[in-house]
Design an enzyme around this catalytic site. Structure first.
Site, short mmCIF file in Angstrom:
data_model
loop_
_atom_site.label_atom_id
_atom_site.label_comp_id
_atom_site.label_asym_id
_atom_site.label_seq_id
_atom_site.Cartn_x
_atom_site.Cartn_y
_atom_site.Cartn_z
N GLY A 44 55.66 34.97 49.73
CA GLY A 44 54.91 34.87 48.48
C GLY A 44 54.27 33.51 48.22
N GLU A 45 54.64 32.49 48.99
CA GLU A 45 53.99 31.19 48.76
C GLU A 45 52.50 31.31 49.04
OE1 GLU A 45 55.80 28.04 51.01
OE2 GLU A 45 57.68 28.18 49.89
N ARG A 102 47.95 28.56 24.10
CA ARG A 102 48.42 28.85 22.75
C ARG A 102 49.64 28.02 22.37
NH1 ARG A 102 48.43 35.24 23.19
NH2 ARG A 102 48.75 34.60 25.34
N HIS A 136 41.31 27.59 23.26
CA HIS A 136 42.01 28.14 22.08
C HIS A 136 41.91 27.16 20.90
CE1 HIS A 136 44.86 30.24 19.67
NE2 HIS A 136 45.68 29.21 19.66
N ASP A 175 42.44 35.02 11.75
CA ASP A 175 43.52 34.14 11.29
C ASP A 175 42.93 32.79 10.90
OD1 ASP A 175 43.18 32.73 13.71
OD2 ASP A 175 44.66 33.98 14.71
N LYS A 198 46.88 36.12 8.27
CA LYS A 198 47.75 36.93 9.15
C LYS A 198 49.11 36.27 9.31
CE LYS A 198 47.47 36.19 13.86
NZ LYS A 198 46.79 36.20 15.16
N THR A 229 47.43 41.40 23.03
CA THR A 229 47.95 42.75 22.77
C THR A 229 46.97 43.58 21.93
OG1 THR A 229 49.00 42.10 20.70
CG2 THR A 229 50.32 41.87 22.69
N GLY A 231 46.86 43.35 18.75
CA GLY A 231 47.47 43.51 17.42
C GLY A 231 46.67 42.80 16.33
C1 R5P Z 1 45.74 33.37 18.08
O1 R5P Z 1 45.81 32.28 17.58
C2 R5P Z 1 44.61 33.78 18.99
O2 R5P Z 1 43.39 33.19 18.61
C3 R5P Z 1 44.46 35.29 19.00
O3 R5P Z 1 44.15 35.73 17.70
C4 R5P Z 1 45.75 35.95 19.43
O4 R5P Z 1 46.33 35.28 20.50
C5 R5P Z 1 45.48 37.38 19.80
O5 R5P Z 1 46.69 37.94 20.20
P1 R5P Z 1 46.97 39.49 20.07
O6 R5P Z 1 45.76 40.20 20.63
O7 R5P Z 1 48.20 39.69 20.90
O8 R5P Z 1 47.19 39.78 18.63
#
Ligand code: R5P
Length: 323
Positions: A44-45, A102, A136, A175, A198, A229, A231
């Protein structure tokens, strides 16, 4: 610079993260794709060999640290090391998507700051500079002790929505952290601005507390740096609809799309999700609701400008963002 001089001096290589984007960049630059094998030893290296002479050349290594992130990061570090040892005159790590971003501060006791750790690893591997896109958080540039050129895909995503001419548009940040990005889009699209308050319950669950701003009877464009995800986006869209929003669109730069994110988006109230190709979407994860726009031209233009010591920020003239 003429094409022959360019071909002689500039080399663009890539790991296995995003072959499609790599091809598009080389094709825009009208140069041959740089040759490097990035394979595995039986256990795997990672085994790398640059398969052309790069002595004295200006080398750019295109590699997003996307899924699987640890593999892709290690491929990048080893490629940079190989280029350095092959006597490249300068090595630029091109990260269309900079993962591990993040975790950029100690927001709980005894947690790491992975964005800083990865920045250190890239510099220690031998990179002279970094070219990346929609970090980010903008201040991550300061985690590097080598020059960073930070690109924004607002011209690509924003233009797509400009052409739609959506009436009565409000740009919404899902957010508080994404407010700066949303403000840039609201200026670019001449739209109003709102924010979703959020709360993140866990890595997979988010909860909408409040919506700050006017969304009733407006078309909405949610903007974010990444979707993992799904979400955050799906919950925000649901809450916006509940508050009386009309159509909900989303523009997200980096389609991480972990787990069942695609299904979640497909079943959500989101009318269309527009992303870029900083991360490839595997064939099994595509959806008619998700449109992919290419950032190859933007990256290629930035590579050309870095190569010929021209201004990169001039790429963003009139976009309302500071490069
Ligand atoms: C958060 O600060 C990022 O900008 C995204 O809003 C977040 O990482 C999205 O993550 P998920 O799709 O899992 O909610």
């Amino acid at each position: 610079m003429n094409q022959t001089a360019l071909r002689n001096n500039l080399v663009v290589l890539s790991g296995n993260s995003n072959p499609g984007l790599f091809k598009e960049i080389c094709s825009y630059l009208k140069i041959a794709e740089g040759k490097a094998s990035v394979e595995r030893f039986p256990e795997g290296e990672i085994r790398v060999q640059i398969q052309q002479n790069i002595r004295g050349r200006d080398v750019f290594i295109v590699q997003s640290t996307c899924t699987p992130p640890n593999e892709r990061l290690m491929e990048l570090l080893i490629l940079v090391d190989a280029a350095r040892r092959a006597s490249a005159s300068r090595v630029t790590a091109v990260l269309p998507f900079f993962g591990y971003a993040r975790q950029d501060r100690k927001d709980k006791p005894r947690v790491p700051i992975t964005a800083k750790l990865v920045a250190n690893l890239i510099a220690v591997s031998g990179a002279d500079r970094v070219l990346t896109m929609d970090l980010h958080a903008g201040q991550i540039q300061g985690f590097f002790d080598i020059p960073v050129d930070h690109l924004y895909s607002i011209n690509v995503l924003g233009d797509y929505f400009r052409k739609k001419r959506l009436k009565n548009l409000v740009v919404v940040s899902p957010d508080v952290g994404g407010l700066k990005m949303a403000r840039a889009y609201s200026k670019y699209l001449n739209a109003s601005l709102a924010i979703v308050d959020k709360r993140r319950e866990s890595e997979r669950e988010t909860h909408v507390m409040n919506i700050i701003g006017e969304v009733k009877d407006r078309n909405v464009l949610l903007v974010d740096d990444l979707i993992s995800t799904g979400g955050s986006l799906v919950e925000a869209a649901k809450a916006l609809k509940k508050e009386g929003a009309l159509d909900v669109y989303a523009a997200v730069v980096h389609p991480v799309l972990a787990g069942s994110a695609v299904e979640k988006v497909s079943q959500s109230v989101i009318r269309e999700l527009v992303v870029t190709n900083t991360i490839p979407i595997p064939p099994g994860k595509q959806s008619p609701k998700i449109r992919v726009l290419s950032v190859a031209k933007l990256l290629a233009e930035a590579i050309l400008r870095i190569h010929s010591n021209e201004s990169v920020s001039s790429l963003f003239a009139q976009s309302g963002v500071e490069a």
